[in-house]
Scaffold this motif. Sequence first.
Motif, mmCIF file in Angstrom:
data_model
loop_
_atom_site.group_PDB
_atom_site.id
_atom_site.type_symbol
_atom_site.label_atom_id
_atom_site.label_comp_id
_atom_site.label_asym_id
_atom_site.label_seq_id
_atom_site.Cartn_x
_atom_site.Cartn_y
_atom_site.Cartn_z
ATOM 1 N N THR A 162 0.835 -1.200 0.000
ATOM 2 C CA THR A 162 0.000 0.000 0.000
ATOM 3 C C THR A 162 0.871 1.251 0.000
ATOM 4 O OG1 THR A 162 -1.660 -1.210 1.276
ATOM 5 C CG2 THR A 162 -1.874 1.183 1.202
ATOM 6 N N TRP A 163 1.942 1.225 0.781
ATOM 7 C CA TRP A 163 2.877 2.360 0.843
ATOM 8 C C TRP A 163 3.438 2.667 -0.537
ATOM 9 C CZ3 TRP A 163 8.004 3.611 -0.003
ATOM 10 C CH2 TRP A 163 8.536 4.707 0.689
ATOM 11 N N LEU A 164 3.796 1.619 -1.276
ATOM 12 C CA LEU A 164 4.355 1.807 -2.614
ATOM 13 C C LEU A 164 3.336 2.381 -3.584
ATOM 14 C CD1 LEU A 164 6.614 -1.314 -3.243
ATOM 15 C CD2 LEU A 164 7.344 1.050 -2.947
ATOM 16 N N THR A 165 2.112 1.904 -3.501
ATOM 17 C CA THR A 165 1.084 2.414 -4.420
ATOM 18 C C THR A 165 0.740 3.873 -4.126
ATOM 19 O OG1 THR A 165 -0.737 1.631 -3.012
ATOM 20 C CG2 THR A 165 0.087 0.128 -4.718
ATOM 21 N N ARG A 166 1.086 4.331 -2.930
ATOM 22 C CA ARG A 166 0.814 5.715 -2.549
ATOM 23 C C ARG A 166 2.106 6.522 -2.433
ATOM 24 N NH1 ARG A 166 -3.779 4.485 2.171
ATOM 25 N NH2 ARG A 166 -5.150 3.245 0.818
ATOM 26 N N ILE A 167 3.081 6.198 -3.261
ATOM 27 C CA ILE A 167 4.389 6.845 -3.182
ATOM 28 C C ILE A 167 4.285 8.351 -3.431
ATOM 29 C CG2 ILE A 167 4.950 6.441 -5.622
ATOM 30 C CD1 ILE A 167 7.374 6.221 -2.615
ATOM 31 N N ARG A 168 3.301 8.767 -4.204
ATOM 32 C CA ARG A 168 3.117 10.201 -4.450
ATOM 33 C C ARG A 168 2.796 10.926 -3.142
ATOM 34 N NH1 ARG A 168 -0.956 13.853 -6.057
ATOM 35 N NH2 ARG A 168 -0.192 15.468 -7.483
ATOM 36 N N ASP A 169 1.970 10.311 -2.315
ATOM 37 C CA ASP A 169 1.660 10.906 -1.015
ATOM 38 C C ASP A 169 2.891 10.937 -0.117
ATOM 39 O OD1 ASP A 169 -1.064 11.386 -1.526
ATOM 40 O OD2 ASP A 169 -1.566 9.298 -1.105
ATOM 41 N N VAL A 170 3.753 9.924 -0.247
ATOM 42 C CA VAL A 170 4.998 9.900 0.524
ATOM 43 C C VAL A 170 5.859 11.106 0.161
ATOM 44 C CG1 VAL A 170 7.139 8.646 0.960
ATOM 45 C CG2 VAL A 170 4.987 7.395 0.724
ATOM 46 N N LEU A 171 6.023 11.331 -1.141
ATOM 47 C CA LEU A 171 6.880 12.420 -1.615
ATOM 48 C C LEU A 171 6.299 13.794 -1.296
ATOM 49 C CD1 LEU A 171 7.871 10.925 -5.092
ATOM 50 C CD2 LEU A 171 9.217 10.931 -2.988
ATOM 51 N N LEU A 172 4.963 13.882 -1.248
ATOM 52 C CA LEU A 172 4.310 15.164 -0.958
ATOM 53 C C LEU A 172 4.110 15.392 0.540
ATOM 54 C CD1 LEU A 172 1.607 15.232 -3.789
ATOM 55 C CD2 LEU A 172 3.762 16.524 -3.692
ATOM 56 N N GLY A 173 4.454 14.386 1.342
ATOM 57 C CA GLY A 173 4.335 14.532 2.786
ATOM 58 C C GLY A 173 2.930 14.345 3.319
ATOM 59 N N HIS A 174 2.050 13.698 2.545
ATOM 60 C CA HIS A 174 0.666 13.461 2.984
ATOM 61 C C HIS A 174 0.606 12.123 3.729
ATOM 62 C CE1 HIS A 174 -0.653 16.134 -0.646
ATOM 63 N NE2 HIS A 174 -0.216 16.843 0.381
ATOM 64 N N GLU A 175 1.237 12.064 4.879
ATOM 65 C CA GLU A 175 1.364 10.788 5.581
ATOM 66 C C GLU A 175 0.064 10.318 6.203
ATOM 67 O OE1 GLU A 175 4.933 9.793 7.586
ATOM 68 O OE2 GLU A 175 5.937 11.629 6.972
ATOM 69 N N GLU A 176 -0.912 11.214 6.325
ATOM 70 C CA GLU A 176 -2.209 10.806 6.851
ATOM 71 C C GLU A 176 -2.919 9.844 5.898
ATOM 72 O OE1 GLU A 176 -2.854 14.386 4.276
ATOM 73 O OE2 GLU A 176 -1.428 13.839 5.869
ATOM 74 N N ARG A 177 -2.479 9.811 4.631
ATOM 75 C CA ARG A 177 -3.084 8.927 3.640
ATOM 76 C C ARG A 177 -2.368 7.580 3.547
ATOM 77 N NH1 ARG A 177 -3.672 13.347 -1.313
ATOM 78 N NH2 ARG A 177 -4.847 14.924 -0.134
ATOM 79 N N LEU A 178 -1.332 7.411 4.338
ATOM 80 C CA LEU A 178 -0.535 6.189 4.277
ATOM 81 C C LEU A 178 -0.989 5.191 5.335
ATOM 82 C CD1 LEU A 178 2.998 7.824 3.870
ATOM 83 C CD2 LEU A 178 1.533 6.888 2.067
ATOM 84 N N PRO A 179 -0.718 3.910 5.120
ATOM 85 C CA PRO A 179 -1.078 2.903 6.127
ATOM 86 C C PRO A 179 -0.174 3.024 7.349
ATOM 87 C CG PRO A 179 0.249 1.906 4.407
ATOM 88 C CD PRO A 179 -0.044 3.319 3.956
ATOM 89 N N GLU A 180 -0.629 2.472 8.468
ATOM 90 C CA GLU A 180 0.228 2.420 9.652
ATOM 91 C C GLU A 180 1.367 1.448 9.383
ATOM 92 O OE1 GLU A 180 -1.851 1.657 13.251
ATOM 93 O OE2 GLU A 180 -3.048 3.494 13.113
ATOM 94 N N LEU A 181 2.590 1.893 9.708
ATOM 95 C CA LEU A 181 3.781 1.125 9.358
ATOM 96 C C LEU A 181 4.488 0.582 10.587
ATOM 97 C CD1 LEU A 181 5.249 3.555 6.668
ATOM 98 C CD2 LEU A 181 3.973 1.444 6.248
ATOM 99 N N GLY A 182 5.200 -0.527 10.366
ATOM 100 C CA GLY A 182 6.048 -1.084 11.400
ATOM 101 C C GLY A 182 7.320 -0.263 11.555
ATOM 102 N N ILE B 58 18.069 12.672 5.976
ATOM 103 C CA ILE B 58 18.095 14.123 6.192
ATOM 104 C C ILE B 58 16.729 14.727 5.898
ATOM 105 C CG2 ILE B 58 19.111 16.299 5.376
ATOM 106 C CD1 ILE B 58 21.680 14.687 4.784
ATOM 107 N N TRP B 59 16.069 14.214 4.874
ATOM 108 C CA TRP B 59 14.780 14.755 4.428
ATOM 109 C C TRP B 59 13.696 14.591 5.492
ATOM 110 C CZ3 TRP B 59 10.771 11.823 1.188
ATOM 111 C CH2 TRP B 59 9.744 12.692 0.786
ATOM 112 N N VAL B 60 13.639 13.413 6.137
ATOM 113 C CA VAL B 60 12.628 13.159 7.167
ATOM 114 C C VAL B 60 13.161 13.695 8.502
ATOM 115 C CG1 VAL B 60 11.241 11.423 8.351
ATOM 116 C CG2 VAL B 60 11.818 11.127 5.929
ATOM 117 N N LYS B 61 12.682 14.849 8.884
ATOM 118 C CA LYS B 61 13.168 15.536 10.071
ATOM 119 C C LYS B 61 13.033 14.657 11.315
ATOM 120 C CE LYS B 61 12.622 19.837 12.668
ATOM 121 N NZ LYS B 61 11.825 21.102 12.806
ATOM 122 N N GLY B 62 14.114 14.581 12.101
ATOM 123 C CA GLY B 62 14.113 13.789 13.317
ATOM 124 C C GLY B 62 14.720 12.421 13.170
ATOM 125 N N THR B 63 14.935 11.995 11.907
ATOM 126 C CA THR B 63 15.452 10.650 11.672
ATOM 127 C C THR B 63 16.898 10.497 12.156
ATOM 128 O OG1 THR B 63 13.997 10.360 9.770
ATOM 129 C CG2 THR B 63 15.906 8.908 9.899
#
Length: 233
Positions: free
Chosen positions: A100-120, A187-192
């Motif tokens: 699911t994360w891969l199919t929503r890669i556009r949301d990942v790149l745009l920072g719309h994480e509310e549209r992504l599944p809960e991840l391990g 670096i891109w994901v702040k706090g990582t």
Amino acid sequence: MTAYDVEPGDGVHPGKPVTVDRYTLAARINHWITAISLVLLALSGLSLFTPSLFFLTALFGGGQWTRAIHPWLGVVLFFSFGILFIRFWRANLWRSEDNTWLTRIRDVLLGHEERLPELGKYNAGQKFVFWGMSFLILVLIASGIVVWDQYFYAFTSIEQKRIAVLVHSLAAVAIICVWIIHVYAAIWVKGTMNAMTRGQVTGGWAWRHHRKWLRELVAGKRDTAGTPRTPAE
């Protein structure tokens, strides 16, 4: 029963803010040894790859020293990453949410994480880096041994060495690209970066990026202490 991606040392500490233990000191040392050896390998390998980068041999004491040190750095990388692999392979197994994360890669790149599944503990991108590194390091050590004439000259033919040099070079370029992606994402994901420098992240970071993993940690703490806790920033 412990969740597949909850590792020894992972934990949640209530407070303001909530802090989450993501990597132990031993895991962080292991990671940085792997990272440093990979960077040194890249620099020494590039210096031997083309005359235009030969100046990089000055970092290692000259051409002869670079040629001698380079394969041993590969041995260090192989064993260091091998320990990392043993630590983290289970948490990097592929799960349905990764599709699911891969199919929503556009949301990942745009920072719309509310549209992504809960991840391990790791997302699909991190898992690609992990398994890509695992495969490429195996290719590099195998092809490197074939052309390590100081010790293995008699065991392979000239034709095999030529093929090995080509494979080794292609794998080296590929692993450098994977490393660049890995660093950029960190670096891109702040706090990582805090995870691999201090070993901890905030509860808010874990809730946003790896909510399933955080829920598992909280559930484990609840089961152990007998008191339910709610993840919070």
